[in-house]
Scaffold this motif. Structure first.
Motif, PDB file in Angstrom:
ATOM      1  N   PHE A 145      12.623  20.139  23.080  1.00 14.53           N
ATOM      2  CA  PHE A 145      12.670  19.245  21.932  1.00 14.53           C
ATOM      3  C   PHE A 145      12.094  17.893  22.299  1.00 14.53           C
ATOM      4  O   PHE A 145      11.345  17.297  21.525  1.00 14.53           O
ATOM      5  CB  PHE A 145      14.116  19.093  21.433  1.00 14.53           C
ATOM      6  N   GLU A 146      12.427  17.397  23.476  1.00 14.83           N
ATOM      7  CA  GLU A 146      11.937  16.086  23.913  1.00 14.83           C
ATOM      8  C   GLU A 146      10.411  16.068  24.022  1.00 14.83           C
ATOM      9  O   GLU A 146       9.764  15.085  23.646  1.00 14.83           O
ATOM     10  CB  GLU A 146      12.577  15.689  25.243  1.00 14.83           C
ATOM     11  N   GLU A 147       9.821  17.148  24.531  1.00 16.94           N
ATOM     12  CA  GLU A 147       8.356  17.221  24.636  1.00 16.94           C
ATOM     13  C   GLU A 147       7.712  17.224  23.245  1.00 16.94           C
ATOM     14  O   GLU A 147       6.724  16.524  23.010  1.00 16.94           O
ATOM     15  CB  GLU A 147       7.942  18.480  25.408  1.00 16.94           C
ATOM     16  N   ILE A 148       8.281  17.997  22.353  1.00 19.06           N
ATOM     17  CA  ILE A 148       7.750  18.063  20.992  1.00 19.06           C
ATOM     18  C   ILE A 148       7.882  16.705  20.310  1.00 19.06           C
ATOM     19  O   ILE A 148       6.953  16.224  19.655  1.00 19.06           O
ATOM     20  CB  ILE A 148       8.481  19.151  20.178  1.00 19.06           C
ATOM     21  N   ARG A 149       9.023  16.066  20.491  1.00 16.30           N
ATOM     22  CA  ARG A 149       9.269  14.750  19.895  1.00 16.30           C
ATOM     23  C   ARG A 149       8.269  13.726  20.416  1.00 16.30           C
ATOM     24  O   ARG A 149       7.683  12.959  19.648  1.00 16.30           O
ATOM     25  CB  ARG A 149      10.702  14.321  20.200  1.00 16.30           C
ATOM     26  N   GLU A 150       8.056  13.708  21.722  1.00 17.35           N
ATOM     27  CA  GLU A 150       7.129  12.741  22.313  1.00 17.35           C
ATOM     28  C   GLU A 150       5.700  12.984  21.825  1.00 17.35           C
ATOM     29  O   GLU A 150       4.972  12.034  21.516  1.00 17.35           O
ATOM     30  CB  GLU A 150       7.189  12.801  23.838  1.00 17.35           C
ATOM     31  N   ALA A 163       4.847  14.251  18.986  1.00 15.25           N
ATOM     32  CA  ALA A 163       4.800  13.810  17.588  1.00 15.25           C
ATOM     33  C   ALA A 163       4.672  12.299  17.511  1.00 15.25           C
ATOM     34  O   ALA A 163       3.883  11.770  16.717  1.00 15.25           O
ATOM     35  CB  ALA A 163       6.048  14.287  16.845  1.00 15.25           C
ATOM     36  N   PHE A 164       5.424  11.587  18.338  1.00 16.18           N
ATOM     37  CA  PHE A 164       5.324  10.122  18.357  1.00 16.18           C
ATOM     38  C   PHE A 164       3.934   9.681  18.813  1.00 16.18           C
ATOM     39  O   PHE A 164       3.363   8.736  18.267  1.00 16.18           O
ATOM     40  CB  PHE A 164       6.398   9.509  19.254  1.00 16.18           C
TER      41      PHE A 164
END
Length: 84
Positions: free
Chosen positions: A66-71, A73-74
């Motif tokens: 999730f953290e990789e996907i979130r980063e 996206a940002f």
């Protein structure tokens, strides 16, 4: 332009009359045309939204956290001019 006659219950006719009376629309026809245009646009947007949801479902499950996907996206948002 084609002509179409419609029948409305008194309550809906009052709504149309109020919209025309407010000055926002020049006539009942203008109001109905606007409603139809908006409905058509909403249907197209909904179809696109449904298509994108299905595309996401069909794409499967990511191996990323999730953290990789979130980063990611940002980063994409910042690259497209979004504020931090």
């Amino acid at each position: 332009m084609a002509t179409m006659n419609i029948s409305l219950p008194d309550a809906l006719k009052s709504v149309v009359d109020a919209q025309v009376g407010s000055g926002q629309y020049a006539s009942a026809s203008d109001y109905v045309r606007d409603l139809i245009r908006r409905d058509d646009e909403n249907r197209r947007k909904r179809a696109e939204f449904d298509r994108l949801i299905q595309e996401g479902i069909d794409s499967g499950i990511s191996d990323k956290t999730f953290e990789e996907i979130r980063e990611e996206a940002f980063q994409r948002a910042r690259a497209n001019g979004a504020p931090d």
